[in-house]
Write a protein that holds these residues in place. Sequence first.
Motif, short mmCIF file in Angstrom:
data_model
loop_
_atom_site.label_atom_id
_atom_site.label_comp_id
_atom_site.label_asym_id
_atom_site.label_seq_id
_atom_site.Cartn_x
_atom_site.Cartn_y
_atom_site.Cartn_z
N SER A 1 0.82 -1.21 0.00
CA SER A 1 0.00 0.00 0.00
C SER A 1 0.85 1.26 0.00
CB SER A 1 -0.96 -0.01 1.18
OG SER A 1 -0.24 -0.08 2.39
N ASP B 1 -15.73 -1.13 -5.87
CA ASP B 1 -14.42 -1.74 -5.62
C ASP B 1 -13.92 -1.41 -4.21
OD1 ASP B 1 -14.45 -2.79 -8.13
OD2 ASP B 1 -13.09 -1.30 -8.99
N LYS C 1 -15.27 -3.52 -1.40
CA LYS C 1 -14.73 -4.87 -1.26
C LYS C 1 -13.55 -4.94 -0.29
CE LYS C 1 -15.92 -5.98 -6.01
NZ LYS C 1 -15.36 -6.22 -7.35
N TYR C 2 -12.95 -3.81 0.00
CA TYR C 2 -11.77 -3.78 0.88
C TYR C 2 -12.23 -3.86 2.33
CZ TYR C 2 -7.44 -2.25 3.05
OH TYR C 2 -6.32 -2.19 3.83
N THR C 3 -11.70 -4.82 3.05
CA THR C 3 -12.07 -4.95 4.46
C THR C 3 -11.29 -3.95 5.30
OG1 THR C 3 -12.23 -6.44 6.34
CG2 THR C 3 -10.39 -6.82 4.84
N ALA D 1 -5.45 -4.66 7.06
CA ALA D 1 -5.97 -3.28 7.05
C ALA D 1 -5.20 -2.41 8.05
CB ALA D 1 -7.45 -3.27 7.38
N HIS E 1 -1.93 -1.58 6.44
CA HIS E 1 -2.10 -0.57 5.39
C HIS E 1 -2.30 0.82 5.99
CE1 HIS E 1 -3.47 -3.79 2.29
NE2 HIS E 1 -2.17 -3.80 2.49
#
Length: 77
Positions: free
Chosen positions: A3, A25, A28-30, A36, A39
């Motif tokens: 990231s 889109d 869809k990212y948790t 996470a 990131h």
Amino acid sequence: MNSLAALRLIRAARPDGLVKVPAADFAKYTLVGRTAEYHRKQIREALGFRPSTVASERALAEWLAVEVCPVELVEDR
């Protein structure tokens, strides 16, 4: 690509700093879990931020009360 590398690529490619990602889109990212968290840490480091604390929350609330609330012109808000 991690990231941090992606963030640097985006910042270099887009002077406005905006990321054009379709909402579907992004959804869809948790936002929970170790990946996470990792990131978020990379993004904070790249942008020079730190995790918020209770003290920083209090300081922000005080600043808002002094600097923003007194100049609010619409009392119904």
